[in-house]
Every structure is written in C-alpha cells, then in structure tokens.
Enzyme design. Structure first.
Site, PDB file in Angstrom:
ATOM      1  N   GLU A 144      37.432  47.867  39.487  1.00 47.70           N
ATOM      2  CA  GLU A 144      38.244  48.286  38.336  1.00 47.70           C
ATOM      3  C   GLU A 144      38.615  49.727  38.640  1.00 47.70           C
ATOM      4  OE1 GLU A 144      39.916  49.748  36.181  1.00 47.70           O
ATOM      5  OE2 GLU A 144      38.794  49.755  34.317  1.00 47.70           O
ATOM      6  N   GLU A 153      44.493  55.999  40.569  1.00 47.28           N
ATOM      7  CA  GLU A 153      43.102  56.439  40.721  1.00 47.28           C
ATOM      8  C   GLU A 153      42.606  56.257  42.155  1.00 47.28           C
ATOM      9  OE1 GLU A 153      40.529  54.692  37.845  1.00 47.28           O
ATOM     10  OE2 GLU A 153      41.535  55.631  36.149  1.00 47.28           O
TER      11      GLU A 153
END
Length: 684
Positions: A144, A153
């Site tokens: 995730e 990210e």
C-alpha cells in the site's frame, strides 16, 4: 538533546523558535496523518482482504509455502489479513519508527508475533539471506504505497527493488494491477486555479502578463475531492481514456515513460484541464476492483466510497487550445518515478512536428511559485474583486498616499488605477515583487507602485518620500498563514506603522470578525475518529497513539481544512463570536469572548467550523468562510479560496434541538497572536 527550529509567527511576524524533539516530531506526524481515515475505509480494507485471500490460495494450490512481503505495512493490518488467510510467514516493512512500534504492539495483541516479523527499514534497504532481515524471498507481495497520483510515494522504485531482490520470479501481487484514467475537459472554474484572467470590474481593466498564460505552471499535482466539483462546472471534450496500467506481479521499471490515447472530441471548446484517477485490480481476473473514481461517475453517487488518503487529480495543460467537435486528438501522459504530467496534440501538430513526449512542466513566470492554486482562484473571483474595488473607491481621494501590506496582491495596482496620488506596497518576497512589477509593465504602469522590501516595523517616513500614509490597505493575505486568524498579521502591521499614519487615516479593512458554527460532517469526521477494531482485528494500539497525539500541545487546537471539499450540516446558526478593530492598536491584554449558540437542528456534532469575515468598510464585507446563507436542512456553501479552521471534538455529541446549546470560550493572546478556544454542550 533538544534542538530548536526557527520560523516566523504567522500572526505577529516575530521570530518563532519552537522546541523540537523527537517526541514533538513524532506526535505532530501522527496528529496530521490519515491513518484513521485508512482504517475506516472499509471498501479498501475488504477488497484488500479478498485479494490477499485469493493470492494466498493460488500459492497454496501450487503446493508452496506462503511467504509474504508487506511493504509499507503501517498498522500491520494487511499482514494480519495474510496470516489469517494461511500465510506461513510475513515480513512487514515499515520505515516510520513510531508506526513500526505500533504495528509490533498490534501484531502481538492479535496473536501473530510468530508469523509476522516487523522490519523498521525502507524496503530498498532490506536484504535476503542468513545475515539479512528476510531469510528467504517472498512469493506474495502486498503493498500500500500509493497516493492520489498513484506513484507519488515512490511506489515504482520500491516495486523495482522488490522484484530484483526480495520476491520470487513467479510472485503473486496484491494489488495485482493499477490503471490510470484521464479525461480532457473545459472548465473556467478549474482552469482559474492556474491562469490569471483579465480583470474587468467596476470600470477597471487589468490585463494579466502574457508570460503567466504561456507558462506551463508548477510541477505538482492538484489533488482534490473531485466529487465536490459539480459536473456542471466542467464540460467533457473527450471520453474517459485508459492511459496506462502497471502489472505489479511482474518486474516494474521506475524509468520515465510516456503513454498516449487517441480519441475523437465529443464537443468543441477550450482544452484546459485533465481530470485523472486510478483503479486497483486486487486479483488477475479484475473481479475485485478498488476505484478512486469520483462519485458523479457512479449510477448511485451516494453509494461511492469516501476516502481522503486517496483523492483525484487535476492537471493543467501547458497551454490552452481550441478543439472542434469530431476532431482527432491525442492525449499523452508522462511519468518519472514520482509524478505525472499531460500534453495534448492534434493530427495537424503530429504531421508538422516530430512525435515527442511533452516536457515536464516548469514555472518560468514565477507567478505559479508566488500564488497557490486557491490563490489564483481568489484573484480570479470577480465578485470578490468588485467588492474590494468598491471599497477602495469609497476611501481614496486624489491626494491619497496608500500603503499596501500583503503578499502578491493586486490591491495596490487597483489603488493606482482608481486615482491615488502615491501607492507603496510592502512585498517581502523578491518573486512577489517581480510578478507585480510585470503586471504593472504589461498595463503600462511602470513605476506607478513603489515596491518596498522592508518590514513594517522598519519602515520610515524617508522610505515614503517624507509622506504620511492616508490609506492603509490589505486583503489581508499572507502566504505563511493557514488558520483564519493568521490574517491578523495585518493588525500587527497596522500597529507597527501607527507613527506613519496621518490623523484620521483610512484602514481597509477596518476590522474582522471571527465566526463559528457547530457542524455535523458527512465524512471528514473519519480522519479523527477512533477505530479500535478493523475487519475483525484489534488495532487499539493505533487509537492509543492517536489519542496521545491529541493530548499533545498543537493537536488540541483547530486545524485548517478546505471545507468546500467536505460537506457538512450546520447544527447551530452561524454567528460572530469575536471582533478585532483594526482602526485601533493591537491591545496589550488578552481579549475574551464567551457565550452559547442554541442548537437549531438535530444531528451528531463532530466539531466547530471557524472563519474570518473582513469588514472593508462599514457596509462592505468579504467572507473567507461561508459565502451564502445556510439552507433549511443545514447545508453550507464555503469559500474555495481559503481554508477554514476546524476544531474536532474528542467525542461527537448527539444533539437535540430542544433546549440545548453549544457553549464557547475564546481568548485572543496578543503576545503570540493565538486564539485559544473551548467548547461544550450546555442546557439552554
């Protein structure tokens, strides 16, 4: 050992040295995170669980021992799902130390300590072997690592490293695949967040610098709750396009790439903006899909899942262009290892120019470095501009000497256009001065406003050519401000400049009023709500950590949120609770205000919304919060230009409109510029 971090107090402007320790950083990180939102995202959690069970079953069907690598484990939730599904061993990697410690406690409390190993490192630092953190490579990869832009990210470098060093060649991945979608639209609302439009209000005409219109803008995603952008505020010029997919079960490259989609324009218009979002296929068949699509794409919008950790993206094309209905167009998306950008070409351009991916956007005009997207929207708001111009006309005379205080505003330009004799503007930023200078030059007003790089308390009469100030101007807007009362820096500037003001000098705005309303949020409450259990697992250690952060100093105060993105219902009437008189000096003693507001609607009170209204003159007001009356059902319409303050209650109040009231207590501390507050429910 204690350290100190410097900065400027956003209210007083004074140097602000905050004690900075590991504990301080840790609590602030937790307080401002979206962990609670993710734990409350049942759509995400359930689909991950289904994908994990299916992946574990596929490995078991091959007769293999299931070894899981969970990158970015957070609370350890996904690893516990895998262990419950039958995984023999899970390596749960989490780089943020406080979260890794919380995951250890959660895993232990749920009885998975023997099956789940927490590794407090970045995944690219993890090694496999007898001396490594992992004894063997994994055959199930769970991650995730995604943000609103999917890859922001660092998902691609992490996947690339994992496939090279940490997982087996035939690994199963959850999610299995991600797909990015985009749609070309025309929208005056959205394009107004990146382009300065001409001003034609109240008889004044101001042209924007061409360099701003030709600039590709800032290279950063504009992430919004696109569900709150009304479909009527944009017009689709093309269909929803599938731009590219990433198969996470195979080796992934973090190298820059481009992908194109060709389509026929559905209608004619100005190609201005690209709307984008992505889906996750949790299994190879695509039968379990977690979608980030906005609610208005659903046949039943009210059934769309809400989340704040993953939203949707708005991308501004490097230049606007006209397209005709039926015209063939090619939309191209490029990405490096962390970000995306878009470009548009027509067949005529493709014939005359060699095919090449659009370059990464880079601001060349400086305006996109000076003005944020909400600030662009504010400067383009014609109704707001008209009020400021009307207020200026009421206080300016032919012999006015004006001084403007603020960051990158157009008020000093308007003051000159209306007819002030002299106009000075305090601009502490070199880029702000350059942008305003270019606005003046484009409109043949070179030198009409003298831009001063001087702090208010350092300004002397000599800097003003021996004149005294007859009109002091401000919006107020200061780039360092986040909370509503940070605009009170104007009041401190006015106080510092008192010796340079003529007797009877006009102050615009004359004052401000802090307003409040108790509200029930439709969804925003989730980001601060406790979640002791999630999908059958005990995650109370996460609640304890969040609660500890809430007990920390800054987290007990209001926090800034753009409430136009987060629907709420008013449970009391909106009311002014504290007034600040800018015609007077900042007082030396605190100002306090106490009272109560009767509850006018039943509901679940999650907190209090706070905003400023600025009194430009006795009869002209500009609101940085509510911009219309509250509806009969309590619906609120909020300004898109400024963030409002939200004070979240520790626990929601179940309210009744019969006889109860919300009590409030506010104290303005002039030494720090802070507004302290407390709320309660009191019998009427």
């Amino acid at each position: 050992m204690k350290a100190f971090c410097g900065g400027a107090n956003p209210n007083t402007g004074a140097p602000d040295r905050l004690e900075d320790t590991e504990e301080y950083d840790y609590h602030q990180e937790i307080a401002r995170s979206c962990f609670a939102d993710m734990l409350h995202d049942s759509d995400r959690n359930q689909k991950y669980y289904r994908g994990i069970r299916a992946a574990v079953a596929r490995v078991q069907a091959r007769g293999e021992r299931v070894v899981v690598l969970d990158i970015g484990t957070g609370t350890g939730l996904l690893s516990m799902m895998a262990a419950t599904a039958g995984a023999h061993l899970c390596y749960a990697v989490e780089v943020f130390q406080p979260m890794a410690e919380a995951a250890r406690r959660i895993v232990e409390k749920n009885g998975f300590s023997e099956k789940i190993k927490i590794i407090n490192k970045h995944s690219t630092e993890v090694t496999v072997g007898t001396d490594g953190e992992m004894q063997t490579k994994a055959n199930v990869l769970i991650t995730e690592l995604f943000d609103t832009e999917l890859i922001g990210e660092g998902a691609l470098p992490s996947y690339e490293h994992a496939h090279r060093h940490l997982v087996q060649e035939a690994c199963e991945a959850v999610p299995h695949r991600a797909t990015v979608y985009a749609q070309l639209v025309e929208s005056e609302l959205l394009s107004g967040w990146a382009r300065l439009r001409p001003v034609e209000e109240a008889g004044l005409r101001l042209a924007p610098p061409p360099s701003v219109g030709l600039c590709a803008g800032a290279h950063s995603v504009c992430d919004v709750q696109l569900s709150q952008v009304p479909p009527g505020s944009f017009r689709p010029l093309g269909p929803l396009c599938t731009m590219f997919s990433v198969d996470f079960s195979k080796p992934v490259s973090s190298a820059s790439q481009s992908h194109s989609s060709q389509f026929v324009a559905l209608s004619g218009g100005r190609a201005q903006v690209v709307l984008s979002w992505w889906d996750l296929d949790m299994d190879p068949s695509g039968s379990v899909v977690c979608s980030m699509a906005p609610s208005w794409t659903y046949s039943q919008p009210e059934g769309a899942p809400w989340r704040d950790h993953w939203m949707q993206s708005v991308y501004f094309l490097p230049s606007e262009s006209s397209v005709a209905e039926g015209e063939e167009l090619r939309l191209t998306v490029c990405h490096d290892d962390y970000s995306l950008w878009f470009g548009l070409r027509s067949p005529s351009q493709q014939d005359s120019q060699p095919e090449a991916p659009p370059p990464r956007p880079c601001c060349t005009c400086q305006a996109h470095l000076v003005w944020t997207r909400p600030r662009f929207g504010e400067l383009n708001d014609g109704r707001r501009t008209e009020r400021y111009i009307r207020a200026l006309r009421s206080v300016l005379t032919a012999d006015s000497v004006c001084l403007a205080v603020g960051d990158g505003g157009l008020l000093p330009v308007f003051a000159h256009m209306i007819g002030a004799q002299k106009v000075f503007s305090l601009e502490s930023s070199r880029m702000c001065r350059q942008v305003i200078k270019e606005v003046l030059e484009v409109n043949s007003m070179e030198g009409a406003v003298e831009l001063l790089d001087i702090r208010p308390e350092q300004l002397t009469s000599g800097d003003l050519g021996g004149d005294q100030i007859s009109v002091l101007l401000g919006e107020p807007f200061f780039s360092g401000g986040l909370l509503p009362w940070h605009g009170l820096f104007f009041w401190y500037c006015r106080t510092a400049l008192a010796g340079l003001l003529r007797p009877g000098a006009a102050i615009l705005p004359r004052g401000a009023t802090l307003h409040m309303v108790a509200v029930e949020f439709k969804d925003l409450w989730r980001i601060r709500a406790p979640c002791a259990a999630c999908e059958g697992f005990d995650v109370s250690a996460m609640d304890q950590m969040v609660q500890k952060s809430l007990d920390f100093r800054e987290s007990r105060e209001a926090e800034p949120h753009p409430l136009w993105e987060y629907p709420c219902r008013a449970l009391t009437r909106p009311a002014g609770v504290m007034t600040f008189d800018f015609t007077q000096h900042v007082p030396q003693q605190p100002i306090s205000s106490r009272g109560s507001l009767p509850l006018t609607r039943t509901g679940r009170c999650h907190g209090v919304a706070l905003w400023m209204e600025y009194h430009l003159t006795d009869d002209i007001t500009v609101s940085a919060g509510l911009i219309g009356p509250v509806s009969e059902q309590g619906a609120c319409e909020w300004s898109r230009h400024r963030k409002q303050g939200v004070y979240f209650l520790r626990s929601p109040w179940e309210t009744s409109a019969s006889g109860a009231a919300v009590s409030y207590s506010f104290t303005f501390e002039p030494d720090t510029g802070d507004v302290k507050m407390d709320f309660g429910v009191a019998p009427q």
